[in-house]
Design a protein around this motif. Sequence first.
Motif, PDB file in Angstrom:
ATOM      1  N   TYR A  71      -8.721   9.623   2.794  1.00  0.00           N
ATOM      2  CA  TYR A  71      -8.581   9.304   1.372  1.00  0.00           C
ATOM      3  C   TYR A  71      -7.400   8.356   1.164  1.00  0.00           C
ATOM      4  O   TYR A  71      -7.500   7.376   0.427  1.00  0.00           O
ATOM      5  CB  TYR A  71      -8.400  10.588   0.565  1.00  0.00           C
ATOM      6  CG  TYR A  71      -8.128  10.347  -0.898  1.00  0.00           C
ATOM      7  CD1 TYR A  71      -9.154  10.026  -1.771  1.00  0.00           C
ATOM      8  CD2 TYR A  71      -6.828  10.422  -1.399  1.00  0.00           C
ATOM      9  CE1 TYR A  71      -8.911   9.790  -3.113  1.00  0.00           C
ATOM     10  CE2 TYR A  71      -6.576  10.187  -2.739  1.00  0.00           C
ATOM     11  CZ  TYR A  71      -7.608   9.874  -3.587  1.00  0.00           C
ATOM     12  OH  TYR A  71      -7.357   9.629  -4.907  1.00  0.00           O
ATOM     13  N   TYR A  72      -6.290   8.634   1.829  1.00  0.00           N
ATOM     14  CA  TYR A  72      -5.078   7.835   1.731  1.00  0.00           C
ATOM     15  C   TYR A  72      -5.360   6.365   2.066  1.00  0.00           C
ATOM     16  O   TYR A  72      -4.857   5.456   1.404  1.00  0.00           O
ATOM     17  CB  TYR A  72      -4.016   8.410   2.675  1.00  0.00           C
ATOM     18  CG  TYR A  72      -2.877   7.482   2.972  1.00  0.00           C
ATOM     19  CD1 TYR A  72      -1.779   7.412   2.123  1.00  0.00           C
ATOM     20  CD2 TYR A  72      -2.884   6.681   4.107  1.00  0.00           C
ATOM     21  CE1 TYR A  72      -0.727   6.552   2.394  1.00  0.00           C
ATOM     22  CE2 TYR A  72      -1.837   5.834   4.387  1.00  0.00           C
ATOM     23  CZ  TYR A  72      -0.765   5.760   3.530  1.00  0.00           C
ATOM     24  OH  TYR A  72       0.267   4.911   3.792  1.00  0.00           O
ATOM     25  N   GLN A  73      -6.170   6.131   3.088  1.00  0.00           N
ATOM     26  CA  GLN A  73      -6.445   4.754   3.525  1.00  0.00           C
ATOM     27  C   GLN A  73      -7.160   3.925   2.469  1.00  0.00           C
ATOM     28  O   GLN A  73      -7.072   2.703   2.486  1.00  0.00           O
ATOM     29  CB  GLN A  73      -7.279   4.771   4.801  1.00  0.00           C
ATOM     30  CG  GLN A  73      -6.511   5.303   5.984  1.00  0.00           C
ATOM     31  CD  GLN A  73      -7.404   5.508   7.182  1.00  0.00           C
ATOM     32  OE1 GLN A  73      -8.348   4.739   7.388  1.00  0.00           O
ATOM     33  NE2 GLN A  73      -7.116   6.518   7.960  1.00  0.00           N
ATOM     34  N   GLY A  74      -7.831   4.584   1.542  1.00  0.00           N
ATOM     35  CA  GLY A  74      -8.562   3.856   0.515  1.00  0.00           C
ATOM     36  C   GLY A  74      -7.820   3.700  -0.796  1.00  0.00           C
ATOM     37  O   GLY A  74      -8.390   3.212  -1.771  1.00  0.00           O
ATOM     38  N   LEU A  75      -6.557   4.101  -0.844  1.00  0.00           N
ATOM     39  CA  LEU A  75      -5.804   4.003  -2.094  1.00  0.00           C
ATOM     40  C   LEU A  75      -5.555   2.545  -2.465  1.00  0.00           C
ATOM     41  O   LEU A  75      -5.364   1.697  -1.593  1.00  0.00           O
ATOM     42  CB  LEU A  75      -4.482   4.773  -1.984  1.00  0.00           C
ATOM     43  CG  LEU A  75      -4.643   6.292  -1.890  1.00  0.00           C
ATOM     44  CD1 LEU A  75      -3.304   6.965  -1.632  1.00  0.00           C
ATOM     45  CD2 LEU A  75      -5.281   6.848  -3.149  1.00  0.00           C
ATOM     46  N   PRO A  76      -5.514   2.237  -3.773  1.00  0.00           N
ATOM     47  CA  PRO A  76      -5.496   0.850  -4.224  1.00  0.00           C
ATOM     48  C   PRO A  76      -4.163   0.113  -4.114  1.00  0.00           C
ATOM     49  O   PRO A  76      -4.142  -1.111  -4.089  1.00  0.00           O
ATOM     50  CB  PRO A  76      -5.921   0.948  -5.694  1.00  0.00           C
ATOM     51  CG  PRO A  76      -5.517   2.322  -6.110  1.00  0.00           C
ATOM     52  CD  PRO A  76      -5.656   3.175  -4.889  1.00  0.00           C
ATOM     53  N   SER A  77      -3.038   0.816  -4.073  1.00  0.00           N
ATOM     54  CA  SER A  77      -1.772   0.081  -4.061  1.00  0.00           C
ATOM     55  C   SER A  77      -0.736   0.795  -3.201  1.00  0.00           C
ATOM     56  O   SER A  77      -0.874   1.966  -2.869  1.00  0.00           O
ATOM     57  CB  SER A  77      -1.223  -0.059  -5.483  1.00  0.00           C
ATOM     58  OG  SER A  77      -0.747   1.202  -5.945  1.00  0.00           O
ATOM     59  N   VAL A  78       0.311   0.071  -2.866  1.00  0.00           N
ATOM     60  CA  VAL A  78       1.382   0.610  -2.036  1.00  0.00           C
ATOM     61  C   VAL A  78       2.071   1.780  -2.741  1.00  0.00           C
ATOM     62  O   VAL A  78       2.444   2.763  -2.092  1.00  0.00           O
ATOM     63  CB  VAL A  78       2.408  -0.495  -1.672  1.00  0.00           C
ATOM     64  CG1 VAL A  78       3.608   0.078  -0.939  1.00  0.00           C
ATOM     65  CG2 VAL A  78       1.741  -1.567  -0.828  1.00  0.00           C
ATOM     66  N   GLU A  79       2.218   1.703  -4.052  1.00  0.00           N
ATOM     67  CA  GLU A  79       2.876   2.792  -4.785  1.00  0.00           C
ATOM     68  C   GLU A  79       2.067   4.089  -4.684  1.00  0.00           C
ATOM     69  O   GLU A  79       2.630   5.159  -4.447  1.00  0.00           O
ATOM     70  CB  GLU A  79       3.099   2.406  -6.246  1.00  0.00           C
ATOM     71  CG  GLU A  79       3.930   3.417  -7.017  1.00  0.00           C
ATOM     72  CD  GLU A  79       5.282   3.737  -6.355  1.00  0.00           C
ATOM     73  OE1 GLU A  79       5.681   4.920  -6.386  1.00  0.00           O
ATOM     74  OE2 GLU A  79       5.924   2.835  -5.800  1.00  0.00           O
ATOM     75  N   TYR A  80       0.753   4.001  -4.863  1.00  0.00           N
ATOM     76  CA  TYR A  80      -0.096   5.185  -4.690  1.00  0.00           C
ATOM     77  C   TYR A  80      -0.009   5.695  -3.254  1.00  0.00           C
ATOM     78  O   TYR A  80       0.036   6.897  -3.008  1.00  0.00           O
ATOM     79  CB  TYR A  80      -1.556   4.874  -5.020  1.00  0.00           C
ATOM     80  CG  TYR A  80      -1.864   4.781  -6.485  1.00  0.00           C
ATOM     81  CD1 TYR A  80      -1.629   5.854  -7.338  1.00  0.00           C
ATOM     82  CD2 TYR A  80      -2.428   3.627  -7.019  1.00  0.00           C
ATOM     83  CE1 TYR A  80      -1.927   5.772  -8.687  1.00  0.00           C
ATOM     84  CE2 TYR A  80      -2.731   3.529  -8.359  1.00  0.00           C
ATOM     85  CZ  TYR A  80      -2.480   4.607  -9.189  1.00  0.00           C
ATOM     86  OH  TYR A  80      -2.786   4.519 -10.519  1.00  0.00           O
TER      87      TYR A  80
END
Length: 132
Positions: A71-80
């Motif tokens: 799930y982490y690998q698909g996050l949209p931005s560096v902050e997320y």
Amino acid sequence: HRSKARYDHAGGGGGSRRRLSSLYFVDNDLAGDSKSLRFILRNQLCTRFFKDFCNRIFVNESLYFWFDAEYYQGLPSVEYMRRSAYKICRKYIVEDANLEINISYATKAGILDNLATPTRSLFKKAQAEIFK
């Protein structure tokens, strides 16, 4: 995928059939991969049974970590990614975490050292280690 039920002929020549399995997948393209953990985790039904199995043998933290890392690998931005990486570390990586996974010290240190500047591959080595 094509699915079909498998039957076993019971008895000699009576012709009665007994159902062995409700699902039997036949796909020549996946024949070599059908027993791999990656195949199981990509198949919803297999994943459900595998989660139950992991819970029974007390290795569910590795499975939950794998899903969180995916799930982490698909996050949209560096902050997320940064916020999620901290949560994942608190949950699985740091010493005495509630669901601490069994990975090498070097892998653990590498993850913790790179939390401030997370990349999509931050947890890849840990995922590879729990696949072994």
